[in-house]
Every structure is written in C-alpha cells, then in structure tokens.
Design a protein around this motif. Sequence first.
Motif, PDB file in Angstrom:
ATOM      1  N   ARG A  87      -9.003  44.866  17.898  1.00  0.00           N
ATOM      2  CA  ARG A  87      -8.955  44.063  16.665  1.00  0.00           C
ATOM      3  C   ARG A  87      -9.750  42.775  16.904  1.00  0.00           C
ATOM      4  NH1 ARG A  87      -4.371  45.579  13.221  1.00  0.00           N
ATOM      5  NH2 ARG A  87      -3.095  47.108  14.326  1.00  0.00           N
ATOM      6  N   GLU A  88     -10.700  42.492  16.018  1.00  0.00           N
ATOM      7  CA  GLU A  88     -11.460  41.250  16.113  1.00  0.00           C
ATOM      8  C   GLU A  88     -10.673  40.123  15.453  1.00  0.00           C
ATOM      9  OE1 GLU A  88     -15.049  42.346  14.181  1.00  0.00           O
ATOM     10  OE2 GLU A  88     -15.347  44.062  15.501  1.00  0.00           O
ATOM     11  N   ILE A  89     -10.094  40.404  14.313  1.00  0.00           N
ATOM     12  CA  ILE A  89      -9.131  39.559  13.629  1.00  0.00           C
ATOM     13  C   ILE A  89      -8.016  40.505  13.195  1.00  0.00           C
ATOM     14  CG2 ILE A  89     -10.830  37.827  12.883  1.00  0.00           C
ATOM     15  CD1 ILE A  89     -10.875  39.144  10.150  1.00  0.00           C
ATOM     16  N   PRO A  90      -6.861  39.996  12.762  1.00  0.00           N
ATOM     17  CA  PRO A  90      -5.742  40.908  12.471  1.00  0.00           C
ATOM     18  C   PRO A  90      -6.068  42.093  11.571  1.00  0.00           C
ATOM     19  CG  PRO A  90      -4.952  38.663  12.490  1.00  0.00           C
ATOM     20  CD  PRO A  90      -6.446  38.573  12.658  1.00  0.00           C
ATOM     21  N   LEU A  91      -6.958  41.925  10.577  1.00  0.00           N
ATOM     22  CA  LEU A  91      -7.217  43.007   9.631  1.00  0.00           C
ATOM     23  C   LEU A  91      -8.640  43.556   9.730  1.00  0.00           C
ATOM     24  CD1 LEU A  91      -5.308  41.728   6.464  1.00  0.00           C
ATOM     25  CD2 LEU A  91      -4.562  43.395   8.172  1.00  0.00           C
ATOM     26  N   LYS A  92      -9.291  43.319  10.856  1.00  0.00           N
ATOM     27  CA  LYS A  92     -10.634  43.853  11.052  1.00  0.00           C
ATOM     28  C   LYS A  92     -10.777  44.259  12.507  1.00  0.00           C
ATOM     29  CE  LYS A  92     -15.552  42.656  10.680  1.00  0.00           C
ATOM     30  NZ  LYS A  92     -16.517  41.579  10.365  1.00  0.00           N
ATOM     31  N   GLY A  93     -11.405  45.408  12.775  1.00  0.00           N
ATOM     32  CA  GLY A  93     -11.509  45.841  14.153  1.00  0.00           C
ATOM     33  C   GLY A  93     -12.575  46.886  14.359  1.00  0.00           C
ATOM     34  N   SER A  94     -12.537  47.510  15.538  1.00  0.00           N
ATOM     35  CA  SER A  94     -13.478  48.576  15.861  1.00  0.00           C
ATOM     36  C   SER A  94     -12.754  49.635  16.676  1.00  0.00           C
ATOM     37  CB  SER A  94     -14.673  48.027  16.654  1.00  0.00           C
ATOM     38  OG  SER A  94     -14.240  47.477  17.887  1.00  0.00           O
ATOM     39  N   VAL A  95     -13.261  50.859  16.592  1.00  0.00           N
ATOM     40  CA  VAL A  95     -12.646  51.978  17.304  1.00  0.00           C
ATOM     41  C   VAL A  95     -13.704  52.803  18.015  1.00  0.00           C
ATOM     42  CG1 VAL A  95     -10.608  52.228  15.820  1.00  0.00           C
ATOM     43  CG2 VAL A  95     -12.727  53.397  15.199  1.00  0.00           C
ATOM     44  N   GLY A  96     -13.292  53.436  19.092  1.00  0.00           N
ATOM     45  CA  GLY A  96     -14.092  54.459  19.741  1.00  0.00           C
ATOM     46  C   GLY A  96     -13.434  55.799  19.458  1.00  0.00           C
ATOM     47  N   ILE A  97     -14.196  56.745  18.954  1.00  0.00           N
ATOM     48  CA  ILE A  97     -13.642  58.025  18.508  1.00  0.00           C
ATOM     49  C   ILE A  97     -14.271  59.157  19.307  1.00  0.00           C
ATOM     50  CG2 ILE A  97     -13.368  59.601  16.541  1.00  0.00           C
ATOM     51  CD1 ILE A  97     -13.894  57.056  14.754  1.00  0.00           C
ATOM     52  N   GLN A  98     -13.436  59.977  19.909  1.00  0.00           N
ATOM     53  CA  GLN A  98     -13.917  61.168  20.599  1.00  0.00           C
ATOM     54  C   GLN A  98     -13.939  62.336  19.623  1.00  0.00           C
ATOM     55  OE1 GLN A  98     -11.312  62.677  23.626  1.00  0.00           O
ATOM     56  NE2 GLN A  98     -12.690  64.325  24.234  1.00  0.00           N
ATOM     57  N   THR A  99     -15.051  63.021  19.523  1.00  0.00           N
ATOM     58  CA  THR A  99     -15.143  64.201  18.670  1.00  0.00           C
ATOM     59  C   THR A  99     -14.479  65.380  19.366  1.00  0.00           C
ATOM     60  OG1 THR A  99     -17.238  63.439  17.739  1.00  0.00           O
ATOM     61  CG2 THR A  99     -16.701  65.763  17.473  1.00  0.00           C
ATOM     62  N   ILE A 100     -13.545  66.038  18.686  1.00  0.00           N
ATOM     63  CA  ILE A 100     -12.913  67.219  19.277  1.00  0.00           C
ATOM     64  C   ILE A 100     -13.338  68.508  18.568  1.00  0.00           C
ATOM     65  CG2 ILE A 100     -10.931  65.939  20.148  1.00  0.00           C
ATOM     66  CD1 ILE A 100      -9.282  67.078  17.848  1.00  0.00           C
ATOM     67  N   ALA A 101     -13.975  68.382  17.401  1.00  0.00           N
ATOM     68  CA  ALA A 101     -14.491  69.574  16.707  1.00  0.00           C
ATOM     69  C   ALA A 101     -15.543  69.139  15.707  1.00  0.00           C
ATOM     70  CB  ALA A 101     -13.370  70.323  15.996  1.00  0.00           C
ATOM     71  N   LYS A 102     -16.728  69.736  15.792  1.00  0.00           N
ATOM     72  CA  LYS A 102     -17.780  69.409  14.838  1.00  0.00           C
ATOM     73  C   LYS A 102     -17.668  70.241  13.569  1.00  0.00           C
ATOM     74  CE  LYS A 102     -21.005  67.804  18.363  1.00  0.00           C
ATOM     75  NZ  LYS A 102     -22.337  67.937  18.988  1.00  0.00           N
ATOM     76  N   SER A 103     -16.839  71.265  13.624  1.00  0.00           N
ATOM     77  CA  SER A 103     -16.595  72.104  12.455  1.00  0.00           C
ATOM     78  C   SER A 103     -15.235  72.761  12.618  1.00  0.00           C
ATOM     79  CB  SER A 103     -17.689  73.172  12.326  1.00  0.00           C
ATOM     80  OG  SER A 103     -17.432  74.038  11.241  1.00  0.00           O
TER      81      SER A 103
END
Length: 505
Positions: free
Chosen positions: A407-423
């Motif tokens: 979280r950069e501020i309480p209501l704003k942030g960033s995530v790292g997402i692992q792909t587990i299925a492209k379809s």
Amino acid sequence: MISLFGNKKPDHPMADIKEAKKLLDELPTNDAFKCADEVTHWLESVMAEEGFKPEYRAQLVQLLDETAQIHLRKLARDYMVSPRLAKFQETRLWKAIYEYWRQAALAYAGCIDLYATGAKGADALKGSMPLLLARALRALAAQVKWMYVRYGPMDQSVWGAIAKVYALAETRKLAQSPVTLYPGIPGESTPEQEFLKAVMLSASSPDCLLPLEMELCERLIAHFCASFTLRLDLQPDIAYWIDLATSQAPLRLARPPQHAPTLRFFAAGKALEDLENLTRTVKTTGSVPSQVNLGGNYPAETVLDVLNHLALYWSPKPPERKHQRHRVKSRLNVAYGYDGVLAVLGNSATRDGAATETWIVENVSAGGFGAGIPEIKGDWLKIGCLLGLQPEGGDNWVLGVIRRLQREIPLKGSVGIQTIAKSARLVQLSASGGAGGETGILINDGSESRGEARVLLRAGGFAPGKNMEYRRGKLACLLMPQGVVDSGDEYEVVKFRVMRRDTSE
C-alpha cells in the motif's frame, strides 16, 4: 513558577514511582485492549512532562513498557489467529498495537537523545544505555513489522530512526553490550542483534507473506539472529546493505553502492545453514523442536512454507525473476475470489459492474503482472487471493493469484500477480457414477493431451481417492485425483489423471 523551597516534584500523577506502580496495578488486567491503550497514553504523558529528570523519565518509560508487554502479546495473538476478524475489529486491534509501539519508540528515542546531546543530568543514564538502545530498536522494528502486516503504507522515517539509534550504539561502543531485554523473558540480546532483526525482516520480503506467516518469520529471525552477519565492507556472501546516514530501508545488493563509512552490509551468515537443518527436522518429524519459540503451535506445513520462503531470500544470491519484465501501461479488468471468477467465466457478472474492478497494468512477464490499484475497495485484497484478469480489449479471462502486496497510501497500492492459467473454462463435475455435482474450473494448459488435467475447485472440494467426471461433447472424462498442487483460502488446484470414453454409441 520558581519554587521558593528548592526543587519540587512535577505536578504529574506518576511523579512518584510508588504512585506510578499503584496506577499501573489498577489497570483492568482482563482487558488487554484497554490496558495497552492506557499505557500508550501514559507514555505520551510522561514524555510531555518537562519536569522529570532524565534518569527518572527513563525509569518510568521502562516500567510502562514492561507493564504493556503481556497485553501486547495478547492483542497480537488475537490479531494473528482469530479467523476472519470484522474490518472494524481488525482496524481497532492494529491501531492499538501500532500506536503503542510508535509511542514506545518515541519515548525511548527521547531518553536516548537526552544522553546523546549531553542534557543536564543525562550522565546518570550511562549504565542503562545498552538496554535503552536495545528496547528502542525493538520498538522501532515492531513498528516496521506492523506496517508490513497491513502491507503499508510504509513510514520511511522509522528507518531513519533505526539508523540513528544504531549508529549511536556503535559510536558509544555499546552495540554488542548484552542485556536482558525484559524481565521473565529468557535469553539475552544486544543493540546489534535488535538492529539485525529489523533489517533481516525487511530483507525477507514480508510483503509476499500472509500476516500469520509474517509473525512466524519474525519469530524465526529472532531465533536465528545470533548467527547473522554484519560487516563494514562488502563480502562475496553478502546480499543486502543499509546506509545509516539515510532514512532508506535496506536494499538488495544489485550492484555495489558507492563507498561511505555509514554503509553496513548484512546477511544470514551461519543462520542459513541452521535454517536448512531446522527445515530438515520439521520435514522428518512433522513438528517444530521445543527450543524454537514460535509463540504457539502451528501446522508443520505452515512453518515449512515460511522456512522455505526465508531460505530463498537469505541465500547469498536472492531469487531473481524467472521471466524478463516489460513495462506497459494498460487497463485490466479484475474479478476476485472463487465466486467472482466463476461469474466472469460464466458471463454472469453483475450488470452494474460491481463484480469487477479496473486496475492499471504496469509491467508484464511470462509469469505474471505487476499492477497498480488506483482505489482499494473493501477488505478482500490480500496475499493468496484468486483473481480473474482480462486485459483491456480482450475477451479471454486469465487466472492469477496475488503474491505481493504493497500500500502506498491507505486506499492506493500495487500488487504482484502470478499467472496460474492463461485460459480456463467451467466444467460441471459429478462424482464417478453421476451422483452429486459441482462447478469446477478446468485449466487449459495442454495437459489433457498427456492424459492429465488441472482443475481449480472451491477450497475443501478435494477428496483423496474420490474420482470425478465431466462431459466434453460425446466424451465422458474420468478424473482420478493425484493431489493438490496449489491452494488458497478459497480455492484448490488439483492435479488429475484423465481417462476418456466415447458415449455416442
């Protein structure tokens, strides 16, 4: 007003140590929240009183801190192990714990500053300085931990305070002075060890862990800290560094920093070997040795997950990305949770769009996404959450899992997402023979052609030895379970062996 009768005690309820102890004895010991809250206010009040002598002020701060410890442990345990706390309750607990440690850090830093600046009467603090320094670093490290527990926002000034306090400990040659940190707690520590606990927690990538895993991470760091390495110069087996002249958090050694006398290099050192030995023991025995204090009993699988995570980040060569990142800027439709993914794959998202959010993709790789969240809505966002992801302009939904959160501020942030299925596609599953039924998500990764399949089920849907079936046109596909290969709070990814038979005849 100048007293006509010499020195006069400050007009404060805790101006007398006996009265201070009496006030603390009257705290409602059956209400940990109220006790912690009251001690927090007393710390603030004691530091605001100008009439206390430095030695007495430090004595009060230590007394208040010691009084709070049992209540803080109770609150932390409630926060970590209580299943699905209501948002208001989680916030209330977090604020109580974090605010206590913030005030404790300010109080200890205030006492230390009196000594460092040569304030009148502060020479009397000399004998207690190792303890004051160690406790100040412990309180500051606790602030860092509890900021991580909420995945930020991170107050970088805390790292400036950690650097300043530890630099003073080194300058006064007190960094390695042993102290008993709190009465009744076995073992000794030093200001250097408390410093190392803080920087090693930061180096252990806690933003990839669930809060309970962070707690275990902190406990394991405390267990191994005597074996950590701290150096003034760069050595081949060291992967992290910090500059005591800045307010910057520790950094991974991507390239050697410009030399400066304020640089400190640190690593797991011998602790990495000890960690590997503990991992083997837990795997072999299925339990954690009694001498490893984790603050409670936890499943071996949970502890092993954290041990494996630490081994990865404590390695002299921390993990590098398997896939090259490419910077992009595009919108991403996001559905969350098992039911949310079922809805978008079945084209049944709500008409008003409430079932999805829009994030901004910042980078992509073959393994996943990095995305910015312009506005965090609700309290569902957490490590391990299942996502359905649809790039802007696309019609296919990709499945992913949140692996990193900040979280950069309480209501704003960033995530790292692992792909587990492209379809993926929905399939109607039934027990072998046709009894019962549930909807599953078949991952289209080409494994069916090899006689295998991965199916995403609702958490608890996997039953060892229970065969399942689904139909694909005129084919009946028999799924024979091989085991769970991934899981989260709401889902399980199960690997099956597949047998097909034609039912057209």
